[in-house]
Design a protein around this motif. Structure first.
Motif, PDB file in Angstrom:
ATOM      1  N   PHE A  58       0.809  -1.216   0.000  1.00  0.00           N
ATOM      2  CA  PHE A  58       0.000   0.000   0.000  1.00  0.00           C
ATOM      3  C   PHE A  58       0.842   1.265   0.000  1.00  0.00           C
ATOM      4  O   PHE A  58       0.303   2.369   0.022  1.00  0.00           O
ATOM      5  CB  PHE A  58      -0.930  -0.014   1.215  1.00  0.00           C
ATOM      6  CG  PHE A  58      -1.691  -1.304   1.347  1.00  0.00           C
ATOM      7  CD1 PHE A  58      -2.768  -1.564   0.523  1.00  0.00           C
ATOM      8  CD2 PHE A  58      -1.295  -2.269   2.255  1.00  0.00           C
ATOM      9  CE1 PHE A  58      -3.468  -2.762   0.621  1.00  0.00           C
ATOM     10  CE2 PHE A  58      -1.979  -3.467   2.360  1.00  0.00           C
ATOM     11  CZ  PHE A  58      -3.065  -3.723   1.545  1.00  0.00           C
ATOM     12  N   GLY A  59       2.173   1.103  -0.059  1.00  0.00           N
ATOM     13  CA  GLY A  59       3.048   2.259  -0.174  1.00  0.00           C
ATOM     14  C   GLY A  59       3.315   2.659  -1.605  1.00  0.00           C
ATOM     15  O   GLY A  59       4.020   3.652  -1.851  1.00  0.00           O
ATOM     16  N   GLN A  60       2.773   1.916  -2.573  1.00  0.00           N
ATOM     17  CA  GLN A  60       2.975   2.227  -3.979  1.00  0.00           C
ATOM     18  C   GLN A  60       1.796   3.035  -4.510  1.00  0.00           C
ATOM     19  O   GLN A  60       0.636   2.639  -4.360  1.00  0.00           O
ATOM     20  CB  GLN A  60       3.130   0.933  -4.787  1.00  0.00           C
ATOM     21  CG  GLN A  60       4.298   0.071  -4.351  1.00  0.00           C
ATOM     22  CD  GLN A  60       4.443  -1.172  -5.205  1.00  0.00           C
ATOM     23  OE1 GLN A  60       3.818  -1.308  -6.255  1.00  0.00           O
ATOM     24  NE2 GLN A  60       5.280  -2.095  -4.760  1.00  0.00           N
ATOM     25  N   ASP A  61       2.128   4.149  -5.121  1.00  0.00           N
ATOM     26  CA  ASP A  61       1.111   5.023  -5.742  1.00  0.00           C
ATOM     27  C   ASP A  61       0.016   5.395  -4.750  1.00  0.00           C
ATOM     28  O   ASP A  61      -1.184   5.215  -5.000  1.00  0.00           O
ATOM     29  CB  ASP A  61       0.504   4.351  -6.971  1.00  0.00           C
ATOM     30  CG  ASP A  61       1.522   4.116  -8.071  1.00  0.00           C
ATOM     31  OD1 ASP A  61       2.555   4.800  -8.066  1.00  0.00           O
ATOM     32  OD2 ASP A  61       1.293   3.237  -8.923  1.00  0.00           O
ATOM     33  N   VAL A  62       0.430   5.928  -3.622  1.00  0.00           N
ATOM     34  CA  VAL A  62      -0.532   6.385  -2.626  1.00  0.00           C
ATOM     35  C   VAL A  62      -1.256   7.612  -3.183  1.00  0.00           C
ATOM     36  O   VAL A  62      -0.625   8.604  -3.570  1.00  0.00           O
ATOM     37  CB  VAL A  62       0.164   6.722  -1.297  1.00  0.00           C
ATOM     38  CG1 VAL A  62      -0.857   7.175  -0.255  1.00  0.00           C
ATOM     39  CG2 VAL A  62       0.940   5.512  -0.787  1.00  0.00           C
ATOM     40  N   SER A  63      -2.565   7.562  -3.199  1.00  0.00           N
ATOM     41  CA  SER A  63      -3.363   8.664  -3.741  1.00  0.00           C
ATOM     42  C   SER A  63      -3.470   9.770  -2.690  1.00  0.00           C
ATOM     43  O   SER A  63      -4.362   9.776  -1.848  1.00  0.00           O
ATOM     44  CB  SER A  63      -4.756   8.162  -4.135  1.00  0.00           C
ATOM     45  OG  SER A  63      -5.534   9.207  -4.661  1.00  0.00           O
ATOM     46  N   THR A  64      -2.531  10.717  -2.748  1.00  0.00           N
ATOM     47  CA  THR A  64      -2.518  11.801  -1.764  1.00  0.00           C
ATOM     48  C   THR A  64      -3.566  12.864  -2.077  1.00  0.00           C
ATOM     49  O   THR A  64      -4.306  13.313  -1.195  1.00  0.00           O
ATOM     50  CB  THR A  64      -1.122  12.432  -1.718  1.00  0.00           C
ATOM     51  OG1 THR A  64      -0.729  12.805  -3.050  1.00  0.00           O
ATOM     52  CG2 THR A  64      -0.114  11.448  -1.147  1.00  0.00           C
ATOM     53  N   MET A 118       0.451   9.368   5.190  1.00  0.00           N
ATOM     54  CA  MET A 118       1.109  10.255   4.235  1.00  0.00           C
ATOM     55  C   MET A 118       0.500  11.657   4.260  1.00  0.00           C
ATOM     56  O   MET A 118       1.218  12.658   4.321  1.00  0.00           O
ATOM     57  CB  MET A 118       0.997   9.661   2.823  1.00  0.00           C
ATOM     58  CG  MET A 118       1.741   8.356   2.628  1.00  0.00           C
ATOM     59  SD  MET A 118       3.528   8.564   2.674  1.00  0.00           S
ATOM     60  CE  MET A 118       3.782   9.475   1.172  1.00  0.00           C
ATOM     61  N   VAL A 119      -0.829  11.737   4.208  1.00  0.00           N
ATOM     62  CA  VAL A 119      -1.499  13.021   4.072  1.00  0.00           C
ATOM     63  C   VAL A 119      -1.437  13.838   5.359  1.00  0.00           C
ATOM     64  O   VAL A 119      -1.216  15.059   5.341  1.00  0.00           O
ATOM     65  CB  VAL A 119      -2.959  12.813   3.616  1.00  0.00           C
ATOM     66  CG1 VAL A 119      -3.714  14.137   3.593  1.00  0.00           C
ATOM     67  CG2 VAL A 119      -2.992  12.159   2.243  1.00  0.00           C
ATOM     68  N   ARG A 120      -1.608  13.185   6.506  1.00  0.00           N
ATOM     69  CA  ARG A 120      -1.666  13.908   7.771  1.00  0.00           C
ATOM     70  C   ARG A 120      -0.317  13.989   8.480  1.00  0.00           C
ATOM     71  O   ARG A 120      -0.152  14.840   9.362  1.00  0.00           O
ATOM     72  CB  ARG A 120      -2.675  13.225   8.695  1.00  0.00           C
ATOM     73  CG  ARG A 120      -4.102  13.347   8.224  1.00  0.00           C
ATOM     74  CD  ARG A 120      -5.036  12.527   9.090  1.00  0.00           C
ATOM     75  NE  ARG A 120      -4.821  12.780  10.515  1.00  0.00           N
ATOM     76  CZ  ARG A 120      -5.461  12.132  11.489  1.00  0.00           C
ATOM     77  NH1 ARG A 120      -6.340  11.200  11.178  1.00  0.00           N
ATOM     78  NH2 ARG A 120      -5.222  12.418  12.753  1.00  0.00           N
TER      79      ARG A 120
END
Length: 778
Positions: free
Chosen positions: A48-54, A292-294
């Motif tokens: 789930f670390g690949q292409d994380v939709s930020t 990633m986002v927060r």
């Protein structure tokens, strides 16, 4: 100008320089991961670390907003900076060998017997050589942290505890004091500013904790702040009623990730995520996105703003340059302590120094895809590294300047980025304390991938040939990729240059002991040279290319008599030798037999080829005899007819003549004949039958040529004939075995020098009526 997105760039480069996070967990978490066939929590998060939709808007180094749609992150379980030994040629060869094992080594989709397949040329070169893709991925996976760059250094520490712990908050505080965290804070670029992110995991196998998990998570959030998440996994407690198709889909998520991160260590029979359902998978994906986002992206944004204010703004102007020059020439000895000696003996800067902070600023900006600002910072830091003679740091900055230029949407000229990569590779190999071969090869691989992305294939061969000659099989792989680049030229494929580099690749593969790829490269050369010759002839004569001239041995016939005959002889000999070593005697004999028809081979070399052909015949005779015995036992037709037919000498059928009742013998017989008799007639395919009387002598004149460059002697030269007696002749003569139907003369000795042509006369006399067929010479 619109910002470049991940979809517009090579995923390979984006994943190679993405943020890292250190993941530490308690023993209870290790058990929750083990039931899903994952050794650590980092492995559980990896897919789930690949292409994380930020999907967030952030600011670049100059305060301008831009949209970040996707980002990658890699999870690791430890962090150490250790001295890396230089890869020996044996180690590189072993890695290439392993990459080749499970690949299709025979398929050549872009070259057919009819020439170049234009439709196949539109595919990526990685499809043509899958072993290069495996090697490339494995090489990047084995990269280790270095003091000169912050890419492999964790930007965050993810601490994970289970809700079933007696004191989850205490367990997380214990993880904060872990030795790996201490190394990140003391040896890493992040230092004391590393981000801590906390995850509380609820294991579905423990339903008693479900009622108190929300309260426990509130305690974690009050203790550690908003950088925390609650994750519920292992909800698939009833394995008997599990949906097989759903479990197969879940398992493939981790299997596909392992095929990318560990391409040489496949797990074809492993089942992953057996205790997970799709709701758990969604929860894992949302946790990584929230992290990633927060957490990570805002933390990196904050560090970019701080570093930009503290260092970049004052050093990018003339004031900063004068300050740097003054400190260098008039500074005290204490100021010189900013430089240290790394584990490999190279000079690097303290992580709290202005130079190291500049590198960190540039790296963080690059990881967040602010390539333009990152390039400007790399260029400033590069001058400082050069002035301090920190060559490893300088090479790394040069490498990243070139990468930034190619990652931008604006197409730069070759002079603007090629010099950066060339300088970086040279510095890595020759100016550092110990040759940084692993970094030089990484630089070449990344540069090559970016060139392919921009379709700048004309620059690729020069780039790939920067691979050190001592790299063995890697050098062969580079030559092979350089050859493919010539097929991707925009106007038309450069087949001659492709053949040249494929020949170099074959020689390097042969030295490295990878005979299968050497054989494949030589076959490609054979096909491409035949296609090149046929194409050139078709252009000069404006006639369509004869497809039959390019198939199998037809390639050798097409090349014979051309300027490529010497190369074709070399290829046939190499292919024959390789097939002989692999005990593929049928193909080996075909390749060696092709050598016997060339008159361009020097006498000594052709004599050597004849000796090798004799040795090949002796070695294969036992095998051929054994196969013949098996076929005879099985009742197969033609089992006794397996033999080697050497096409020496050659007989020109167009010059063959038949003289009925000749008065003269020898060569003059073709010019004189009895008055009133029949004139000499030619033996050509499709000619009418020749008739003679019983007892009449017929002379057959053959023009015999020695195609070799060495002399040969023919003993007992005669014709191979077959006679079918007429029905009335059979009734009159009775048993044919007592009286032969025809008589044929034999020439005791025919001596032919290299390339010599001579005429040989053989006389045939029939004793009964019938049909005589001349099948050849023996």
């Amino acid at each position: 100008m619109p910002r470049p997105t991940l979809a517009q760039k090579r995923d390979f480069v984006a994943k190679a320089f993405c943020p890292r996070a250190l993941v530490l967990s308690t023993p209870a978490i290790a058990d929750a991961c083990a039931v899903n066939n994952c050794s650590t929590f980092a492995d559980l998060l990896a897919p789930f670390g690949q292409d994380v939709s930020t999907q967030i808007t952030i600011q670049d180094g100059q305060g301008a907003p831009y949209f970040l749609d996707k980002l990658n992150i890699k999870f690791t379980t430890d962090f150490k900076i250790e001295k890396r030994s230089t890869h020996s040629r044996t180690e590189i060869d072993d890695l290439v060998h392993t990459s080749v094992l499970d690949s299709d080594q025979t398929n050549v989709p872009f070259l057919t017997e009819h020439g170049v397949d234009a439709s196949a040329l539109s595919s990526d070169t990685s499809v043509w050589a899958p072993w290069y893709t495996l090697f490339r991925q494995q090489w990047m996976t084995t990269m280790q942290p270095s003091e000169h760059e912050s890419f492999m250094h964790p930007v965050a520490c993810v601490l994970v505890a289970s809700g079933s712990e007696d004191d989850p908050v205490g367990a997380l505080r214990t993880l904060q004091a872990h030795a790996a965290v201490n190394r990140v804070q003391t040896q890493g670029f992040s230092g004391a500013n590393v981000l801590f992110y906390y995850v509380l995991v609820h294991d579905g196998r423990d339903p008693g904790v479900l009622q108190t998990i929300d309260h426990t998570f509130d305690q974690v959030r009050r203790a550690f702040g908003q950088n925390s998440s609650l994750l519920k996994i292992n909800s698939n407690t009833d394995l008997i009623d599990a949906d097989t198709s759903e479990q197969s889909k879940i398992s493939s998520i981790w299997a596909n990730t392992l095929s990318t991160t560990q391409p040489l260590d496949p797990h074809p029979d492993s089942v992953f995520g057996s205790m997970l359902n799709m709701r758990d998978v969604t929860a894992l994906r949302d946790t990584v996105k929230q992290m990633m986002v927060r957490g990570i992206v805002p933390h990196m944004q904050y560090m970019i703003r701080v570093l930009s204010d503290q260092t970049a703004n004052q050093r990018r102007g003339i004031t900063g340059r004068l300050f740097s020059a003054g400190r260098r020439y008039f500074g005290t000895a204490a100021k010189a302590s900013n430089t240290l000696t790394g584990v490999d003996g190279d000079t690097y800067f303290r992580y709290d120094s202005a130079e190291a902070q500049m590198r960190k600023l540039a790296d963080y900006s690059f990881m967040l895809k602010d390539f333009r600002f990152a390039q400007s910072v790399y260029q400033v830091a590069r001058r400082d590294f050069q002035s301090e003679k920190a060559w490893k740091c300088y090479a790394g900055a040069q490498e990243m300047v070139g990468v930034c230029k190619l990652m931008l949407e604006v197409h730069a000229t070759r002079a603007e980025f090629d010099s950066n990569f060339e300088d970086a590779v040279t510095m890595y190999l020759h100016k550092t304390h110990a040759p940084c071969q692993h970094l030089a090869i990484r630089c070449i691989i990344i540069y090559y991938e970016l060139l392919k992305h921009h379709k700048l294939y004309s620059f690729a061969p020069t780039t790939l040939l920067r691979v050190p000659n001592s790299s063995g099989a890697l050098r062969a792989m580079a030559c092979e990729q350089a050859a493919y680049a010539f097929l991707k030229f925009p106007n038309r494929p450069e087949l001659r240059k492709f053949s040249f580099y494929a020949m170099l690749a074959a020689q390097e593969y042969q030295r490295a002991g990878i005979a299968s790829l050497a054989h494949r490269c030589l076959r490609m050369v054979r096909l491409s040279l035949g296609a090149t010759l046929a194409t050139d002839e078709s252009e000069s004569s404006e006639k369509p290319v004869d497809d039959k001239s390019l198939d199998g041995s037809g390639t050798s016939r097409a090349l014979a008599g051309s300027n490529w005959s010497s190369i074709d002889s070399y290829i046939n000999h190499e292919l024959g030798t390789q097939c002989m070593a692999a005990q593929d005697y049928d193909h080996a004999l075909q390749y060696f037999m092709a050598l016997m028809g060339s008159d361009q081979i020097p006498p000594k070399l052709q004599s050597k080829y004849l000796q090798e052909l004799l040795q090949l015949y002796l070695e294969s005779s036992d095998k051929l005899d054994l196969e013949s015995e098996k076929e005879l036992a099985a009742g197969l037709d033609g089992a006794q007819n397996k033999r080697v037919e050497l096409s020496v000498p050659t007989i020109d059928a167009r010059m063959t003549r038949v003289i009925m009742s000749p008065d003269l013998e020898g060569e003059d017989g073709v010019l004189e004949w009895r008055n009133g008799g029949a004139a000499p007639s030619a033996l050509v395919n499709g000619s009418a039958d020749h008739r003679c009387s019983v007892g009449e002598s017929v002379a057959v004149l053959l023009v015999v040529k020695n195609p070799l460059t060495i002399g040969i002697t023919l003993n007992g030269f005669t014709l191979d004939c077959h006679f079918d007696a007429a029905l009335d002749a059979k009734a009159t003569n009775g048993d044919e075995s007592e009286s032969p139907a025809f008589a044929i003369t034999t020439v005791d000795t025919v001596v032919l020098e290299g390339g010599q042509t001579s005429m040989v006369t053989v006389t045939i006399t029939t004793h009964c009526a019938g049909r005589l067929t001349i099948r050849g010479a023996t």
